[in-house]
Design a protein around this motif. Structure first.
Motif, PDB file in Angstrom:
ATOM      1  N   ARG A   1      -8.410  11.096 -10.959  1.00 55.80           N
ATOM      2  CA  ARG A   1      -7.799  10.738  -9.680  1.00 55.80           C
ATOM      3  C   ARG A   1      -7.487  12.021  -8.908  1.00 55.80           C
ATOM      4  O   ARG A   1      -7.448  13.113  -9.498  1.00 55.80           O
ATOM      5  CB  ARG A   1      -6.525   9.939  -9.928  1.00 55.80           C
ATOM      6  CG  ARG A   1      -6.764   8.585 -10.564  1.00 55.80           C
ATOM      7  CD  ARG A   1      -5.426   7.905 -10.892  1.00 55.80           C
ATOM      8  NE  ARG A   1      -5.616   6.633 -11.537  1.00 55.80           N
ATOM      9  CZ  ARG A   1      -5.796   6.466 -12.853  1.00 55.80           C
ATOM     10  NH1 ARG A   1      -5.803   7.501 -13.665  1.00 55.80           N
ATOM     11  NH2 ARG A   1      -5.961   5.258 -13.358  1.00 55.80           N
ATOM     12  N   PRO A   2      -7.233  11.900  -7.616  1.00 58.86           N
ATOM     13  CA  PRO A   2      -6.911  13.102  -6.822  1.00 58.86           C
ATOM     14  C   PRO A   2      -5.700  13.875  -7.339  1.00 58.86           C
ATOM     15  O   PRO A   2      -5.636  15.094  -7.179  1.00 58.86           O
ATOM     16  CB  PRO A   2      -6.627  12.531  -5.420  1.00 58.86           C
ATOM     17  CG  PRO A   2      -7.396  11.265  -5.367  1.00 58.86           C
ATOM     18  CD  PRO A   2      -7.358  10.712  -6.770  1.00 58.86           C
ATOM     19  N   ASP A   3      -4.766  13.188  -8.007  1.00 61.68           N
ATOM     20  CA  ASP A   3      -3.591  13.893  -8.544  1.00 61.68           C
ATOM     21  C   ASP A   3      -3.886  14.598  -9.867  1.00 61.68           C
ATOM     22  O   ASP A   3      -3.014  15.215 -10.463  1.00 61.68           O
ATOM     23  CB  ASP A   3      -2.411  12.934  -8.706  1.00 61.68           C
ATOM     24  CG  ASP A   3      -2.634  11.859  -9.769  1.00 61.68           C
ATOM     25  OD1 ASP A   3      -3.675  11.874 -10.467  1.00 61.68           O
ATOM     26  OD2 ASP A   3      -1.753  10.989  -9.902  1.00 61.68           O
ATOM     27  N   GLY A   4      -5.142  14.491 -10.347  1.00 63.88           N
ATOM     28  CA  GLY A   4      -5.545  15.153 -11.581  1.00 63.88           C
ATOM     29  C   GLY A   4      -5.439  14.280 -12.820  1.00 63.88           C
ATOM     30  O   GLY A   4      -5.912  14.671 -13.891  1.00 63.88           O
ATOM     31  N   SER A   5      -4.831  13.114 -12.705  1.00 59.63           N
ATOM     32  CA  SER A   5      -4.735  12.241 -13.879  1.00 59.63           C
ATOM     33  C   SER A   5      -6.100  11.655 -14.211  1.00 59.63           C
ATOM     34  O   SER A   5      -6.923  11.404 -13.328  1.00 59.63           O
ATOM     35  CB  SER A   5      -3.699  11.136 -13.655  1.00 59.63           C
ATOM     36  OG  SER A   5      -4.091  10.292 -12.592  1.00 59.63           O
ATOM     37  N   VAL A   6      -6.313  11.456 -15.493  1.00 62.85           N
ATOM     38  CA  VAL A   6      -7.614  11.021 -16.008  1.00 62.85           C
ATOM     39  C   VAL A   6      -7.734   9.500 -15.948  1.00 62.85           C
ATOM     40  O   VAL A   6      -6.781   8.780 -16.220  1.00 62.85           O
ATOM     41  CB  VAL A   6      -7.777  11.516 -17.463  1.00 62.85           C
ATOM     42  CG1 VAL A   6      -9.023  10.948 -18.114  1.00 62.85           C
ATOM     43  CG2 VAL A   6      -7.814  13.038 -17.494  1.00 62.85           C
ATOM     44  N   ILE A   7      -8.913   9.026 -15.602  1.00 63.46           N
ATOM     45  CA  ILE A   7      -9.246   7.609 -15.704  1.00 63.46           C
ATOM     46  C   ILE A   7      -9.798   7.431 -17.114  1.00 63.46           C
ATOM     47  O   ILE A   7     -10.883   7.924 -17.433  1.00 63.46           O
ATOM     48  CB  ILE A   7     -10.270   7.198 -14.635  1.00 63.46           C
ATOM     49  CG1 ILE A   7      -9.678   7.453 -13.245  1.00 63.46           C
ATOM     50  CG2 ILE A   7     -10.681   5.733 -14.817  1.00 63.46           C
ATOM     51  CD1 ILE A   7     -10.696   7.454 -12.123  1.00 63.46           C
ATOM     52  N   THR A   8      -9.045   6.788 -17.969  1.00 66.22           N
ATOM     53  CA  THR A   8      -9.395   6.704 -19.390  1.00 66.22           C
ATOM     54  C   THR A   8     -10.562   5.739 -19.619  1.00 66.22           C
ATOM     55  O   THR A   8     -10.824   4.863 -18.791  1.00 66.22           O
ATOM     56  CB  THR A   8      -8.192   6.215 -20.214  1.00 66.22           C
ATOM     57  OG1 THR A   8      -7.904   4.861 -19.840  1.00 66.22           O
ATOM     58  CG2 THR A   8      -6.971   7.109 -20.004  1.00 66.22           C
TER      59      THR A   8
ATOM     60  N   GLU B   1     -20.246   7.781 -20.997  1.00 62.48           N
ATOM     61  CA  GLU B   1     -19.287   8.806 -20.619  1.00 62.48           C
ATOM     62  C   GLU B   1     -20.090  10.075 -20.369  1.00 62.48           C
ATOM     63  O   GLU B   1     -21.007  10.393 -21.120  1.00 62.48           O
ATOM     64  CB  GLU B   1     -18.258   9.008 -21.723  1.00 62.48           C
ATOM     65  CG  GLU B   1     -17.344   7.805 -21.904  1.00 62.48           C
ATOM     66  CD  GLU B   1     -16.260   8.036 -22.939  1.00 62.48           C
ATOM     67  OE1 GLU B   1     -15.683   9.136 -22.967  1.00 62.48           O
ATOM     68  OE2 GLU B   1     -16.010   7.102 -23.707  1.00 62.48           O
ATOM     69  N   ALA B   2     -19.763  10.767 -19.303  1.00 64.04           N
ATOM     70  CA  ALA B   2     -20.550  11.933 -18.911  1.00 64.04           C
ATOM     71  C   ALA B   2     -19.619  13.056 -18.433  1.00 64.04           C
ATOM     72  O   ALA B   2     -18.404  12.890 -18.362  1.00 64.04           O
ATOM     73  CB  ALA B   2     -21.522  11.545 -17.798  1.00 64.04           C
TER      74      ALA B   2
ATOM     75  N   GLY C   1     -17.396  21.351  -6.046  1.00 64.25           N
ATOM     76  CA  GLY C   1     -16.868  22.565  -6.639  1.00 64.25           C
ATOM     77  C   GLY C   1     -15.986  22.377  -7.856  1.00 64.25           C
ATOM     78  O   GLY C   1     -15.502  23.353  -8.418  1.00 64.25           O
ATOM     79  N   GLY C   2     -15.782  21.149  -8.286  1.00 64.78           N
ATOM     80  CA  GLY C   2     -14.937  20.930  -9.450  1.00 64.78           C
ATOM     81  C   GLY C   2     -15.666  20.173 -10.547  1.00 64.78           C
ATOM     82  O   GLY C   2     -16.549  19.373 -10.281  1.00 64.78           O
ATOM     83  N   LYS C   3     -15.292  20.450 -11.764  1.00 67.39           N
ATOM     84  CA  LYS C   3     -15.872  19.758 -12.916  1.00 67.39           C
ATOM     85  C   LYS C   3     -14.917  18.656 -13.345  1.00 67.39           C
ATOM     86  O   LYS C   3     -13.704  18.820 -13.259  1.00 67.39           O
ATOM     87  CB  LYS C   3     -16.094  20.733 -14.070  1.00 67.39           C
ATOM     88  CG  LYS C   3     -17.127  21.789 -13.751  1.00 67.39           C
ATOM     89  CD  LYS C   3     -17.313  22.740 -14.903  1.00 67.39           C
ATOM     90  CE  LYS C   3     -18.325  23.801 -14.504  1.00 67.39           C
ATOM     91  NZ  LYS C   3     -18.546  24.757 -15.558  1.00 67.39           N
TER      92      LYS C   3
END
Length: 142
Positions: free
Chosen positions: A54-61, A85-86, A92-94
């Motif tokens: 997500r934009p706040d950096g939290s992961v979509i599990t 899963e990839a 510019g971001g991984k």
């Protein structure tokens, strides 16, 4: 320097593709055991690439993604699908990501609408800027 490397790589790729295409054409013409058409039917193949953060950096599990699949994707494509899963890069971001592969017959006239709804729903639910879509035609045999 980077532009020069890109140009050289492009020329090498074009040469290799030309040699491969010429070799394949010669092999098919000279091999009487090869059939003219591959088995199966022509199907549409769509790959959707979903961001995993997500934009706040939290992961979509994976569990959240599977729940999205169960609610949004499977009802639209109950005959089957593949998801992976990839790892990817964008702007510019991984980030980790998910790839969804759906094969469907040409006669499925609702598929395009369903795929666009899936993209829209994912962007809204997980606050994504984009969901990449890539379409192609494949020979499919079950």
């Amino acid at each position: 320097m980077t532009t020069r490397r890109t140009a050289i790589a492009g020329m090498l790729t074009a040469l290799l593709v030309g040699f491969t295409t010429a070799g394949a054409a010669g092999t098919a013409a000279s091999d009487p055991t090869r059939t003219a058409a591959a088995p199966g039917e022509s199907y549409k193949r769509t790959e959707l690439y979903f961001g995993g953060s997500r934009p706040d950096g939290s992961v979509i599990t994976p569990a959240e993604f599977e729940l999205f699949l169960d609610k949004e994707v499977t009802p639209a494509f109950p005959d089957g699908l593949t998801w992976l899963e990839a790892h990817g890069q964008w702007m510019g971001g991984k980030e980790d990501s998910y790839v969804l592969i759906i094969l469907y017959p040409f006669r499925d006239h609702s598929a395009n609408r369903e795929l666009e709804e899936i993209r829209t729903d994912y962007k809204a639910q997980f606050h994504q800027e984009s969901v990449l879509r890539a379409d192609s035609v494949e020979r499919v045999s079950f």
